[in-house]
Design a protein around this motif. Structure first.
Motif, mmCIF file in Angstrom:
data_model
loop_
_atom_site.group_PDB
_atom_site.id
_atom_site.type_symbol
_atom_site.label_atom_id
_atom_site.label_comp_id
_atom_site.label_asym_id
_atom_site.label_seq_id
_atom_site.Cartn_x
_atom_site.Cartn_y
_atom_site.Cartn_z
ATOM 1 N N UNK A 291 0.835 -1.204 0.000
ATOM 2 C CA UNK A 291 0.000 0.000 0.000
ATOM 3 C C UNK A 291 0.871 1.256 0.000
ATOM 4 N N UNK A 292 1.968 1.247 0.769
ATOM 5 C CA UNK A 292 2.779 2.453 0.947
ATOM 6 C C UNK A 292 3.339 2.968 -0.376
ATOM 7 N N UNK A 293 3.853 2.064 -1.203
ATOM 8 C CA UNK A 293 4.468 2.523 -2.444
ATOM 9 C C UNK A 293 3.426 3.175 -3.351
ATOM 10 N N UNK A 294 2.189 2.689 -3.313
ATOM 11 C CA UNK A 294 1.139 3.286 -4.138
ATOM 12 C C UNK A 294 0.676 4.616 -3.570
ATOM 13 N N UNK A 313 -7.529 -2.515 -5.022
ATOM 14 C CA UNK A 313 -6.314 -3.321 -5.101
ATOM 15 C C UNK A 313 -5.619 -3.432 -3.756
ATOM 16 N N UNK A 314 -5.962 -2.564 -2.817
ATOM 17 C CA UNK A 314 -5.306 -2.531 -1.505
ATOM 18 C C UNK A 314 -5.978 -3.527 -0.561
ATOM 19 N N UNK A 315 -5.788 -4.798 -0.810
ATOM 20 C CA UNK A 315 -6.442 -5.806 0.024
ATOM 21 C C UNK A 315 -6.071 -5.721 1.506
ATOM 22 N N UNK A 316 -4.873 -5.165 1.880
ATOM 23 C CA UNK A 316 -4.625 -5.000 3.323
ATOM 24 C C UNK A 316 -5.656 -4.120 4.024
ATOM 25 N N UNK A 317 -6.351 -3.261 3.264
ATOM 26 C CA UNK A 317 -7.409 -2.448 3.876
ATOM 27 C C UNK A 317 -8.480 -3.342 4.476
ATOM 28 N N UNK A 318 -8.932 -4.343 3.707
ATOM 29 C CA UNK A 318 -10.001 -5.204 4.215
ATOM 30 C C UNK A 318 -9.462 -6.217 5.215
ATOM 31 N N UNK A 319 -8.191 -6.616 5.089
ATOM 32 C CA UNK A 319 -7.610 -7.506 6.095
ATOM 33 C C UNK A 319 -7.533 -6.805 7.443
ATOM 34 N N UNK A 320 -7.091 -5.545 7.440
ATOM 35 C CA UNK A 320 -6.995 -4.783 8.684
ATOM 36 C C UNK A 320 -8.377 -4.521 9.261
#
Length: 367
Positions: A291-294, A313-320
């Motif tokens: 996510x950070x690089x984007x 595309x930022x699947x860590x959003x939904x994981x978090x």
């Protein structure tokens, strides 16, 4: 990645497919309502904005230098569909429906039911139904991530290569997979397996080589991004200032809805920054880097544009978010209030999804 305590829904995988069906139906119903209420044809509602670029490339190739900003994966599939008699709009919708299902399945395998369902209800999910690259890219990228977590690096590399054929975001995926290999214990059995990631690197280099053959320039892709979408470098404070200006209704006389989309871009950037912070705190280094690089790339353009879609595309959003949802209070009253808040949030996201679908199908700007 550590797991928080499970909720009962984590034991109901059928909810993922039910959510896929309901969310797609909501978007289809919205499309039908726009067709009836605004007297727009099916062709009109399915071929707005970037869809036209993809279809033009599929038919004519990269005649317009500005269209070199788009990678060839989706246009190639649209052209293949037309060669066997399928309209491009039908091919694009079919690919996105399949891609969104596969992406949700990968998220289920990575994080369980909750993140998969949350992803299907994100506000900009309309772009995972129409002929955009978000759904096929997410399907390939999420499965590449899942395979890498399992230590299947050849499979991960092949899937990442497929993802790279759709979007330049594949370059960021490669970087994040390298971070995963370095930081996640048990994902990489032998260092030489990282060499498989030369496969997706080769896809990106191959496209740049192709553009060099057409134009004689190694920067043709970047030049197209800069001239067409303001992707040239700017300081973050200037990018924010430009976006704040664009978020004023007075900046778009007669098109005030555009200002709301730019306001949402700022909110999406805030979500990205918060996700990076959360991932760093949780020591999810690969997810943080993805996510950070984007966030850095979007935050150093002329203004924040297409960040709303990038959240898909930022699947860590939904994981978090799923991990936070699972950490509900132990007290019965607290659990009840927490469940109510989560329900309100999910409904709000679904409503935003319908509104965003209305924007797109109506022909309004819906970045």
């Amino acid at each position: 990645m550590s797991r928080a305590r499970k909720l009962s829904v984590d034991n109901q995988p059928q909810l993922v497919w039910q959510t896929w069906l309901v969310s797609r139906l909501l978007i289809v119903v919205t499309a039908a309502w726009v067709m009836v209420s605004q007297h727009r044809s099916l062709q009109q509602i399915l071929t707005a904005w970037d869809v036209l670029h993809f279809q033009t490339i599929a038919r004519n190739g990269y005649v317009d230098p500005m269209e070199m900003a788009f990678f060839p994966g989706l246009p190639a599939i649209l052209a293949a569909g037309e060669s066997v008699g399928l309209p491009m709009s039908v091919t694009g919708v079919g690919l996105s429906l399949l891609g969104s299902a596969l992406a949700a399945w990968a998220l289920f395998r990575i994080g369980g039911v909750i993140p998969a369902c949350l992803w299907l209800l994100l506000p900009t999910s309309v772009f995972t139904v129409v002929a955009y690259t978000e759904a096929p890219f997410a399907a390939a990228a999420f499965w590449a991530w899942e395979r890498a977590l399992k230590g299947k690096w050849l499979q991960a590399a092949l899937l990442a290569g497929l993802a790279c054929s759709f979007r330049v975001s594949g370059l960021f995926l490669i970087a994040a997979l390298v971070v995963m290999a370095v930081t996640e214990r048990g994902t990489l059995k032998r260092w030489w397996q990282l060499g498989w990631l030369l496969i997706p690197v080769g896809v990106i280099v191959g496209y740049l080589w192709f553009l060099h053959g057409l134009t004689g320039s190694w920067t043709a892709w970047f030049d197209a991004q800069k001239s067409g979408w303001g992707r040239g470098f700017n300081y973050p404070w200037d990018a924010l200032r430009n976006t704040l200006r664009a978020a004023r209704p007075s900046s778009w006389p007669g098109r005030e809805l555009v200002s709301w989309v730019f306001a949402a871009e700022i909110a999406a950037m805030a979500v990205g920054v918060a996700t990076v912070v959360y991932c760093v705190i949780r020591k999810w280094w690969a997810e943080a880097s993805w996510v950070a690089v984007q966030v850095v790339v979007f935050g150093t353009s002329y203004w924040f544009m297409s960040v709303n879609r990038a959240v898909l595309l930022w699947f860590p959003v939904v994981l978090a978010t799923a991990e936070i949802i699972r950490r509900r209070p132990r007290h019965p009253t607290g659990r009840l209030l927490w469940s109510g808040a989560v329900t309100v949030g999910i409904v709000a996201s679904a409503v935003a999804m319908v509104l965003w679908s209305w924007l797109f199908f109506s022909g309004n700007w819906a970045s």
